[in-house]
Design a protein around this motif. Structure first.
Motif, PDB file in Angstrom:
ATOM      1  N   SER A   1     -57.164  -2.170  43.978  1.00  0.00           N
ATOM      2  CA  SER A   1     -56.075  -1.645  43.141  1.00  0.00           C
ATOM      3  C   SER A   1     -55.570  -2.787  42.263  1.00  0.00           C
TER       4      SER A   1
ATOM      5  N   ARG B   1     -52.048   7.140  39.509  1.00  0.00           N
ATOM      6  CA  ARG B   1     -53.248   7.477  40.284  1.00  0.00           C
ATOM      7  C   ARG B   1     -53.268   8.955  40.696  1.00  0.00           C
ATOM      8  N   LYS B   2     -52.114   9.555  40.797  1.00  0.00           N
ATOM      9  CA  LYS B   2     -52.066  10.961  41.216  1.00  0.00           C
ATOM     10  C   LYS B   2     -52.623  11.903  40.159  1.00  0.00           C
TER      11      LYS B   2
ATOM     12  N   LEU C   1     -55.447  11.456  38.502  1.00  0.00           N
ATOM     13  CA  LEU C   1     -56.902  11.372  38.400  1.00  0.00           C
ATOM     14  C   LEU C   1     -57.525  12.318  39.423  1.00  0.00           C
TER      15      LEU C   1
ATOM     16  N   ILE D   1     -60.600  13.412  41.485  1.00  0.00           N
ATOM     17  CA  ILE D   1     -61.799  12.730  41.978  1.00  0.00           C
ATOM     18  C   ILE D   1     -62.610  13.660  42.865  1.00  0.00           C
TER      19      ILE D   1
ATOM     20  N   LEU E   1     -58.945   5.501  49.444  1.00  0.00           N
ATOM     21  CA  LEU E   1     -58.379   6.184  48.277  1.00  0.00           C
ATOM     22  C   LEU E   1     -56.939   6.620  48.547  1.00  0.00           C
TER      23      LEU E   1
ATOM     24  N   TYR F   1     -54.326   7.587  45.605  1.00  0.00           N
ATOM     25  CA  TYR F   1     -55.043   8.703  44.974  1.00  0.00           C
ATOM     26  C   TYR F   1     -54.898   9.937  45.865  1.00  0.00           C
ATOM     27  N   THR F   2     -54.329  10.978  45.308  1.00  0.00           N
ATOM     28  CA  THR F   2     -54.031  12.168  46.117  1.00  0.00           C
ATOM     29  C   THR F   2     -54.898  13.371  45.756  1.00  0.00           C
TER      30      THR F   2
ATOM     31  N   VAL G   1     -58.107  14.172  45.596  1.00  0.00           N
ATOM     32  CA  VAL G   1     -59.470  13.802  45.998  1.00  0.00           C
ATOM     33  C   VAL G   1     -60.130  14.998  46.675  1.00  0.00           C
TER      34      VAL G   1
ATOM     35  N   CYS H   1     -62.208   3.979  40.063  1.00  0.00           N
ATOM     36  CA  CYS H   1     -61.111   4.943  39.880  1.00  0.00           C
ATOM     37  C   CYS H   1     -59.939   4.320  39.124  1.00  0.00           C
ATOM     38  N   GLU H   2     -59.697   3.024  39.314  1.00  0.00           N
ATOM     39  CA  GLU H   2     -58.651   2.338  38.546  1.00  0.00           C
ATOM     40  C   GLU H   2     -58.964   2.395  37.050  1.00  0.00           C
TER      41      GLU H   2
ATOM     42  N   ALA I   1     -58.511   6.019  35.882  1.00  0.00           N
ATOM     43  CA  ALA I   1     -57.107   6.456  35.888  1.00  0.00           C
ATOM     44  C   ALA I   1     -56.330   5.823  34.737  1.00  0.00           C
TER      45      ALA I   1
END
Length: 571
Positions: A214, A221-222, A224, A226, A243, A248-249, A251, A418-419, A422
């Motif tokens: 991170s 992040r919420k 994105l 995934i 994650l 990240y939620t 997913v 993911c960073e 996002a």
């Protein structure tokens, strides 16, 4: 054949169990071709350790070849370490027999009075690398065959720094292994020296992964979406938790591929390099409107990343592309924090894209180039203790963020990918657009890989002959371009084919050839260190004036690569 039968008959003695003897007897009586393949050589350590098909024989993965390797390692550790109590940590993946083989390895180590930390269940390879230093062990072992077919298994050894073994330890261990008879293996475990580990190491590893992966504080992040698939492998033990830990939620896991299974029932190959392997994940992404797809190989050290292109379609990035984007992002983070002072470096390999060198140089960051295999990138950290390691990658879908893990690490690399996605989404861009911006600022590099499988003893000879022909009868022109240099890593020389000038290559010897033109068109050839394959790597490049022209330029570069392949008669 007579020699192979003589070697095989040694496996009919009391040193070997009844099951093994029965298997060998059947081969001698009924399958001489298979017998020859099992005994024409001994298992060797390649770029990824010792890896092969399971079964009885010296050229197979079994209780005895693993036991012999472990006995040799034990002897080497005892001879070369002054500690009163040596210790080794062992992990294993989802493959058939991995858990059983891990216990065999633990038994041999403990029988040699070496303390063993044995994971209670399957774990990702990067966690094993982390655990070596976390538990202050002298070595680590993981039972895995990465992305190979289901009939394979393997054995990788890590040194006290958490990196895979490199000179001089690899040669020292191999010498000890080769000096052993199978009768000298100590299989009688000292159970008092075998300690089961699990959640207490997992928690620290996940927390550290989230911290390292991170890289920005101001990311939503919420927002994105995934899709993640473990491809029936070990990453299910770590990536979802990492994650979540990072924030990240949104997913979504591909449920059909969630359960670890050594048969990998839903894919032809559990290799995230293959678009087909991620098909279930990309289909789910289309259903959900997801931004990014992540898929990992069975031992969770490599990751495939699919993102939306300019037309909104899911596109699988190759390893070079993800490496370039993630390296650029990581260096940018260091720059924003005012930490770039000329004392930083990134790592790459001789067959990976040269674009990463250009990107790093643009920030004033050094690029160190090593042989294929992440053990050499890990060695860079050890060899440069006064420099800061930002990250490193290779074309075969491996990446390492920082140095808390000393091997390619799909857990932390997933977070880093993911960073990028996002933050790009937050800024009205995308992962793919960030790649195209890099092409505009530097050059558009296009790479392509061809792997040719040549199984067995005859296949190995064919591969060597192909390389010998390329070495002794060099290509002088390709697609209308004159070849400027031929780099022969076996001879440690780089020859200018135009002037005749020869310079030395300061890397360990390796059976790799690289042809290069003045414009940067490059063809590399090398035998795989883990599979019966010869690999050809193609790289071409040109300028890209604006993002809108990316599709046209990519088509032109693709066509160039196909012309080269046709000219080399590889299609």
């Amino acid at each position: 054949m007579k020699e192979f039968i003589t070697k095989a008959k040694l496996w009919l003695t009391s040193t070997f169990d009844t099951e093994t003897q029965t298997e060998i007897q059947d081969l001698i009586a009924n399958n001489p071709k298979d017998l020859a393949d099992r005994f024409y050589k001994d298992m060797e350590f390649g770029t990824g350790g010792m890896r092969g098909v399971m079964g009885a024989g010296t050229n197979r993965i079994n209780k005895y070849t693993l036991g012999r390797a472990t006995q040799g390692l034990s002897n080497y550790l005892i001879e070369n370490t002054d500690k009163e109590q040596l210790s080794v940590v062992i992990a294993y993946d989802c493959r058939h027999n991995s858990k059983k083989f891990a216990k065999v390895v633990a038994d041999v180590l403990s029988a040699n009075n070496i303390k063993v930390f044995l994971f209670e269940d399957l774990r990702p390879t990067p966690e094993l690398s982390f655990a070596v230093r976390h538990l202050d062990c002298d070595a680590g072992i993981v039972l895995t065959a990465s992305h190979n077919p289901p009939e394979y298994n393997g054995y990788k050894v890590y040194w006290a720094d958490g990196g895979q073994i490199v000179p001089p330890h690899d040669k020292g261990i191999i010498a000890n292994v080769n000096a052993l008879n199978f009768s000298e293996i100590k299989f009688d475990a000292n159970e008092d020296l075998i300690e089961t580990i699990g959640k207490e190491v997992d928690d620290v590893f996940i927390t550290e992964s989230a911290n390292k992966g991170s890289l920005s504080n101001n990311i939503d992040r919420k927002n994105l979406k995934i899709v993640f698939t473990s491809l029936h492998g070990t990453s299910i033990m770590s990536v979802p938790d990492a994650l979540a830990k990072a924030g990240y939620t949104d997913v979504h896991i591909v449920e059909e591929q969630r359960k670890p299974d050594g048969d990998f029932p839903t894919v032809k190959s559990p290799n995230p390099e293959e678009p087909e392997a991620l098909e279930m994940a990309t289909n789910l992404a289309d259903q959900l409107g997801a931004d990014i797809v992540i898929g990992t190989d069975p031992d969770c050290d490599r990751l495939g990343v699919a993102v939306r292109d300019l037309d909104g379609k899911m596109k699988l990035m190759n390893g070079n592309q993800t490496m370039v984007v993630m390296t650029d992002f990581a260096i940018q983070k260091w720059k924003n924090e005012g930490k770039i002072n000329g004392n930083q470096f990134v790592g790459t390999t001789i067959v990976s894209t040269e674009l990463v060198n250009e990107v790093a140089a643009g920030y004033g960051v050094q690029t160190n180039v090593a042989l294929t295999g992440f053990k050499w990138i890990a060695k860079m950290i050890r060899d440069n203790p006064d420099m800061d390691f930002i990250g490193g990658g290779e074309e075969s879908f491996g990446y390492m963020v920082g140095d808390f893990v000393r091997d390619k690490d799909a857990v932390t690399a997933t977070l880093l990918a993911c960073e990028v996605a996002a933050l790009a989404k937050q800024n009205g861009s995308s992962f793919y657009e960030e790649l195209l911006k890099i092409y505009v600022n530097n050059k558009f590099y296009k790479e392509h890989l061809i792997s040719i499988t040549k199984k067995g003893m005859d296949g190995a000879a064919e591969i060597q002959q192909m390389l010998s022909d390329m070495r002794n009868n060099p290509i002088l022109e390709i697609d209308g371009e004159q070849i400027e240099t031929l780099s022969d890593y076996q001879a440690s020389t780089r020859k200018n084919l135009i002037t005749g000038e020869v310079t030395n290559i300061d890397l360990p010897k390796s059976n790799v050839l690289i042809y290069q033109t003045a414009s940067g068109t490059r063809i590399a050839a090398r035998p795989s260190g883990t599979e019966p394959k010869i690999k050809f790597y193609f790289s071409v490049n040109t300028s890209l004036d604006k993002i809108e022209n990316a599709q046209q330029v990519e088509s032109e570069l693709d066509a160039k690569i196909q012309r080269i392949i046709k000219e080399m008669k590889l299609n």
